[in-house]
Design a protein around this motif. Structure first.
Motif, PDB file in Angstrom:
ATOM      1  N   LEU A  29      10.384 -24.980  17.616  1.00 28.98           N
ATOM      2  CA  LEU A  29      11.154 -23.922  18.257  1.00 28.98           C
ATOM      3  C   LEU A  29      10.907 -22.570  17.606  1.00 28.98           C
ATOM      4  O   LEU A  29      10.799 -21.549  18.280  1.00 28.98           O
ATOM      5  N   LEU A  30      10.798 -22.575  16.277  1.00 31.51           N
ATOM      6  CA  LEU A  30      10.615 -21.307  15.573  1.00 31.51           C
ATOM      7  C   LEU A  30       9.319 -20.627  16.006  1.00 31.51           C
ATOM      8  O   LEU A  30       9.273 -19.414  16.216  1.00 31.51           O
ATOM      9  N   ARG A  31       8.261 -21.423  16.148  1.00 29.46           N
ATOM     10  CA  ARG A  31       6.983 -20.871  16.584  1.00 29.46           C
ATOM     11  C   ARG A  31       7.131 -20.158  17.922  1.00 29.46           C
ATOM     12  O   ARG A  31       6.682 -19.038  18.097  1.00 29.46           O
ATOM     13  N   ARG A  32       7.809 -20.827  18.865  1.00 27.26           N
ATOM     14  CA  ARG A  32       7.969 -20.242  20.192  1.00 27.26           C
ATOM     15  C   ARG A  32       8.849 -18.996  20.145  1.00 27.26           C
ATOM     16  O   ARG A  32       8.593 -18.025  20.823  1.00 27.26           O
ATOM     17  N   ARG A  33       9.905 -19.057  19.337  1.00 29.37           N
ATOM     18  CA  ARG A  33      10.783 -17.906  19.170  1.00 29.37           C
ATOM     19  C   ARG A  33       9.994 -16.679  18.712  1.00 29.37           C
ATOM     20  O   ARG A  33      10.095 -15.595  19.248  1.00 29.37           O
ATOM     21  N   ILE A  34       9.192 -16.929  17.676  1.00 25.12           N
ATOM     22  CA  ILE A  34       8.424 -15.844  17.063  1.00 25.12           C
ATOM     23  C   ILE A  34       7.419 -15.288  18.070  1.00 25.12           C
ATOM     24  O   ILE A  34       7.266 -14.081  18.213  1.00 25.12           O
ATOM     25  N   LEU A  35       6.762 -16.193  18.800  1.00 27.41           N
ATOM     26  CA  LEU A  35       5.805 -15.743  19.820  1.00 27.41           C
ATOM     27  C   LEU A  35       6.511 -14.917  20.891  1.00 27.41           C
ATOM     28  O   LEU A  35       6.044 -13.856  21.284  1.00 27.41           O
ATOM     29  N   ASP A  36       7.667 -15.406  21.352  1.00 24.62           N
ATOM     30  CA  ASP A  36       8.399 -14.702  22.409  1.00 24.62           C
ATOM     31  C   ASP A  36       8.810 -13.297  21.979  1.00 24.62           C
ATOM     32  O   ASP A  36       8.969 -12.410  22.808  1.00 24.62           O
ATOM     33  N   LEU A  37       9.036 -13.125  20.686  1.00 26.59           N
ATOM     34  CA  LEU A  37       9.406 -11.795  20.202  1.00 26.59           C
ATOM     35  C   LEU A  37       8.195 -10.877  20.131  1.00 26.59           C
ATOM     36  O   LEU A  37       8.289  -9.734  19.718  1.00 26.59           O
ATOM     37  N   GLY A  38       7.044 -11.392  20.495  1.00 26.72           N
ATOM     38  CA  GLY A  38       5.849 -10.551  20.521  1.00 26.72           C
ATOM     39  C   GLY A  38       5.087 -10.569  19.215  1.00 26.72           C
ATOM     40  O   GLY A  38       4.240  -9.724  18.981  1.00 26.72           O
ATOM     41  N   VAL A  40       2.392 -12.069  18.003  1.00 25.58           N
ATOM     42  CA  VAL A  40       1.247 -12.881  18.411  1.00 25.58           C
ATOM     43  C   VAL A  40       0.029 -12.363  17.646  1.00 25.58           C
ATOM     44  O   VAL A  40       0.067 -11.257  17.105  1.00 25.58           O
ATOM     45  N   LEU A  68      13.348 -12.226   8.780  1.00 27.39           N
ATOM     46  CA  LEU A  68      12.830 -13.589   8.644  1.00 27.39           C
ATOM     47  C   LEU A  68      13.022 -14.050   7.208  1.00 27.39           C
ATOM     48  O   LEU A  68      12.977 -13.252   6.276  1.00 27.39           O
ATOM     49  N   ASP A  72       9.675 -18.929   6.126  1.00 32.89           N
ATOM     50  CA  ASP A  72       9.072 -18.841   7.448  1.00 32.89           C
ATOM     51  C   ASP A  72       7.958 -17.800   7.465  1.00 32.89           C
ATOM     52  O   ASP A  72       6.903 -18.017   8.061  1.00 32.89           O
TER      53      ASP A  72
ATOM     54  N   ARG B 117       8.829  -5.797  24.213  1.00 32.90           N
ATOM     55  CA  ARG B 117       9.458  -7.102  24.156  1.00 32.90           C
ATOM     56  C   ARG B 117      10.208  -7.415  25.435  1.00 32.90           C
ATOM     57  O   ARG B 117      10.337  -8.561  25.838  1.00 32.90           O
ATOM     58  N   ASN B 120       7.913  -8.334  28.497  1.00 35.04           N
ATOM     59  CA  ASN B 120       7.504  -9.732  28.398  1.00 35.04           C
ATOM     60  C   ASN B 120       8.347 -10.590  29.348  1.00 35.04           C
ATOM     61  O   ASN B 120       7.812 -11.388  30.124  1.00 35.04           O
TER      62      ASN B 120
ATOM     63  N   VAL C  33       1.498 -16.855  26.020  1.00 32.96           N
ATOM     64  CA  VAL C  33       2.322 -15.783  25.449  1.00 32.96           C
ATOM     65  C   VAL C  33       1.449 -14.615  25.006  1.00 32.96           C
ATOM     66  O   VAL C  33       1.765 -13.445  25.269  1.00 32.96           O
ATOM     67  N   TYR C  37       1.632 -10.722  26.472  1.00 35.25           N
ATOM     68  CA  TYR C  37       1.777  -9.520  25.647  1.00 35.25           C
ATOM     69  C   TYR C  37       0.575  -8.590  25.793  1.00 35.25           C
ATOM     70  O   TYR C  37       0.711  -7.377  25.692  1.00 35.25           O
ATOM     71  N   LEU C 282      15.592 -18.648  10.252  1.00 36.12           N
ATOM     72  CA  LEU C 282      16.468 -17.575  10.699  1.00 36.12           C
ATOM     73  C   LEU C 282      15.593 -16.536  11.388  1.00 36.12           C
ATOM     74  O   LEU C 282      14.607 -16.082  10.824  1.00 36.12           O
TER      75      LEU C 282
END
Lengths: 88, 257, 467
Positions: A29-38, A40, A68, A72, B117, B120, C33, C37, C282
């Motif tokens: 989940l963390l990976r996807r979260r981080i990607l979604d925040l841009g 990349v 973060l 992480d 963001r 997106n 993704v 972007y 976090l």
């Protein structure tokens, strides 16, 4: 545009320095979260400040300040830019 | 879209627990967290709100009605999400509503101070539904940060109406309502920009597209469907199969064959 | 069945998609993704231009202080003291006015009941029971809530709250929990049920459960009146007038810090035992500071929070008020039911430095924490209905004449902080966790903590001959 070729973990970045994301070693989940925040590969990210006890650390990425934990951030590889001429 | 008003009413009631009145226009409100989505929701609907949970989920669901130019609208506040790639329950809810509820209009609220963001999410919404209005909120904050956004060219780039607002000051809300009416009635056509993927992704989509086409009825966005299946998104597979299983149009089609 | 055909063909497509996905050179999801972007950057390049802004510098300056090594923690503490000081001193006068107004209206009500010739027991249940309890709850609860919630919303709107989570995250990490738990605790100050609901912001299910189970360790608005009144009498009251308010705020802050300490300790113990696991991640957004809209703050805090909590308290208090009146007026031999129950519970209460009346008040207070003190006073005075106690001196006399010492006061303060959640919080916990097991645990954890602390303190003090 001068760049060092060294790849470092994001967690090692000192406040004030700017770098470019190379790859993410995070999972789940963390990976996807981080990607979604841009965050990349190729994204510029600036280390802003550390928390009062040194952790977590706040990073500026795509005009947003995101905190973060060091564990992480250690799993995100970055290439530090020598001069801060590229602003985030 | 080939759903009658009555079918849609039943669909909203049964699957999403939302009661759409007769002749009411259903609007979805999407956006990242903390972009002033609820300020816009409150400004549009005032005190005519109903809050509860999404069926079977511990996620808040707020709906509000408002009248504008003698038309009645029901505004459904979707959970604030960064994405629709469905990693969380909130994202699944937002995605399923946009994909399977066919809202007449979808408003995507963007935070003008961190446009990238927020775009997106907007681009992901564009892949699912064409009738979209972009509400560029927090323009006052962006101005304070000296971020200049060229709204007309953003509108051109995105292919949908863009309304600049500062909802906390009440700026731009009348224009937003006007655009809602125009897009809902079809007098304003939208042609949202579609994401161009890298060649490997496009190739994979092309491979799968014929299969997907034979699978779903033509109300679903096929390209997006193919992308989700390629993404290996299990939660979407569940939503899709339950949707295909219960959709009366779909069943009728199959049985007729 | 024709419905069966669609899942099967869907599964065919799914497995075909899997084949294509596996033949993909790297992660398909990541590529999507990254591509999105890429598109986004093309757009923003066309429409966005930046100029050097003082705004970022302003945010940075504020963060320099707010999250600094030296000022970060003291500032949070100072804000806590200020919020409680404003709440307590500000609520004083309106509380008094409300209470005299509402109790004056009670006399009017009594006249009306006499005029229509209602039987005494109807008047007793409705006026002396329901109305009087409601009046007390409103007079005591409404003013502090109407001050506390706007202050809290103000902090929320300004963008300060995420900084609290930022500052405290490493402490929560050491307890193997999530820094966002501090935000759910902040919410819990207003109302623990709302605090439990707000735990949805925590992503990891394990850490969310920890936050839910420990939310009751921070005192809610329903418990503040008890804390404030008892501490005003026995702690603040020991100091001269100009200092007593401040001393009181400090005492309450100390209690809250104790609650926070217990939260961390219990979170850590849970992580070592039944909710075993390592701290997850976090991802915390720190938004720009914004000048709060006063109108919006007042609207949201009064309508959404204050009136919401008050309405719920009233719904629960009304039947409780009737019940208490009935219990106080049905006699078993010489004693009222209340006194009878209290005597029965007394030996148990004494073990923990409390008495039977206190234990009973807390048990009945499961309906809503606001009614603990009114029940207690009513049963001490055994006049069958709630007293209005405008002056703290009168209150002090009542308590001391019922055998209260400083130790009783401290035990009541501690037990107010650490005891079972109210019924609404328990119901909310059930809704959020979907399991009776967790509800039971959320009941047991604070209760056992409170009983242990009071027992050790009482037995220790008695052993040392301090009381």
């Amino acid at each position: 545009m001068k760049k060092t070729q060294r790849i470092d973990p994001l967690a090692d970045l000192a406040p004030g320095s700017v770098c470019r994301i190379v790859s993410l070693e995070l999972s789940g989940l963390l990976r996807r979260r981080i990607l979604d925040l841009g965050i990349v590969p190729g994204t510029l990210i600036r280390c802003i400040r550390r928390g009062p006890s040194g952790d977590p650390t706040a990073y500026l990425v795509r005009e947003t300040l995101i905190a973060l934990r060091s564990e992480d951030a250690a799993q995100i590889s970055v290439r530090t830019l020598l001069n801060g001429e590229e602003c985030v | 879209m080939n759903l009658t008003a009555e079918q849609k009413r039943v669909l909203w009631e049964d699957r999403f627990g939302i009661s759409l009145a007769d002749g009411q226009i259903g609007i979805a409100l999407a956006g990242n967290p903390n972009v002033g989505k609820s300020t816009i929701f409150n400004a549009l609907t005032g005190l005519h709100q109903h809050t509860g949970n999404w069926p079977g989920k511990t996620v808040d669901n707020a709906q509000g009605a408002f009248l504008y130019e003698q038309k009645s609208f029901l505004l459904v506040d979707l959970p604030g999400t960064y994405s629709l790639l469905a990693h969380t329950v909130e994202e699944q809810i937002a995605r399923d509503f946009l994909c399977f509820a066919y809202p007449d209009v979808t408003i995507v609220v963007l935070d003008a101070t961190c446009l990238e963001r927020n775009l997106n999410l907007a681009l992901q919404v564009f892949e699912i539904t064409p009738k979209v209005i972009v509400c560029l909120n927090l323009m006052d904050e962006a101005e304070k940060k000296r971020l200049m956004i060229d709204v007309p060219s953003l509108e051109r780039e995105l292919g949908v109406p863009v309304v600049a607002t500062a909802a906390r000051q009440g700026v731009g809300l009348t224009e937003l309502k006007q655009k809602i009416v125009q897009v809902a009635s079809g007098s304003l056509q939208t042609n949202p920009r579609q994401i161009v993927y890298s060649s490997e992704v496009e190739k994979a989509v092309k491979q799968l597209l014929p299969l997907v086409g034979s699978l779903a009825n033509n109300t679903l966005p096929l390209r997006w469907l193919a992308l989700r299946l390629l993404d290996g998104d299990r939660s979407f597979l569940e939503s899709l199969s339950s949707y295909l299983g219960v959709d009366p149009c779909w069943e009728g089609l199959r049985c007729a064959q | 069945m024709c419905a069966m055909t669609s899942p099967r063909s869907l599964s065919e497509v799914w497995s075909e998609a899997e084949v294509v996905r596996k033949s993909f050179p790297h992660s398909f999801s990541d590529q999507i993704v990254t591509d999105i972007y890429g598109n986004v950057e093309q757009i923003t390049k066309q429409v966005l231009s930046k100029k050097e802004s003082k705004r970022y510098i302003f945010d940075q300056r504020v963060d320099d202080v707010v999250t600094s090594k030296w000022f970060g923690y003291p500032l949070m503490l100072l804000l806590l003291v200020i919020v409680f000081w404003l709440t307590m001193t500000g609520a004083n006068l309106p509380s008094r006015l409300l209470s005299s107004g509402l109790f004056a209206f009670q006399d009017q009500l009594t006249l009306w009941f006499q005029w229509i010739g209602a039987p005494a027991w109807v008047h007793g249940i409705l006026v002396l029971g329901v109305y009087r309890t409601l009046a007390w709850v409103i007079a005591v609860m409404l003013p502090p809530m109407a001050i506390f919630f706007p202050l809290f919303t103000l902090l929320e709107d300004s963008g300060y709250l995420p900084r609290i989570a930022f500052n405290l995250d490493h402490i929560f990490k050491r307890s193997k929990a999530c820094g966002k738990q501090s935000l759910t605790m902040c919410m819990g100050f207003g109302c623990n049920a709302a605090g439990v609901t707000s735990c949805r912001i925590i992503d990891s299910p394990r850490e969310r459960l920890i936050a839910i189970l420990t939310n009751n360790f921070v005192p809610c608005n329903g418990r503040f009146p008890t804390l404030i009144v008892i501490s005003s009498i026995f702690i603040g009251g020991a100091f001269a007038a100009p200092y007593s308010g401040l001393v009181n705020a400090l005492a309450i802050t100390g209690l809250i810090l104790l609650g926070i300490g217990a939260t961390l300790l219990v979170s850590w113990l849970l992580s070592l035992t039944i909710l075993k696991g390592e701290p997850s991640s976090l991802v915390l957004e720190l938004p720009s500071y914004r000048r709060p809209q006063i109108g919006a703050v007042i609207y949201r805090s009064i309508i959404d929070r204050t009136l919401f909590v008050l309405r719920r308290a009233i719904i629960i208090t009304a039947p409780a008020g009737a019940l208490i009146w009935v219990l106080g007026n049905i006699h078993m031999g010489q004693e009222s039911m209340i006194a009878y129950l209290a005597h029965y519970l007394n030996p148990f209460g004494q073990l923990f430095g409390l008495d039977g009346f206190i234990v009973m008040a807390f048990i009945l207070g499961i309906a809503a924490n606001e009614i603990v003190l009114p029940i207690l006073l009513m049963s001490y005075l055994s006049t069958g209905y709630l007293q209005d106690f405008a002056s703290l001196d009168a209150l002090r006399t009542v308590l001391v004449s019922n055998g209260w010492t400083w130790l009783t006061a401290i035990n009541v303060l501690l037990f107010t902080l650490f005891h079972w959640p109210c019924s609404t919080t328990l119901l909310t916990t059930n809704k959020e966790t979907g399991s009776k097991k967790w509800v039971l645990l959320s009941f047991a954890l604070p209760t056992l903590t409170g009983l242990t602390v009071c027992f050790l303190l009482t037995q220790g003090a008695r052993f040392l001959g301090l009381v």
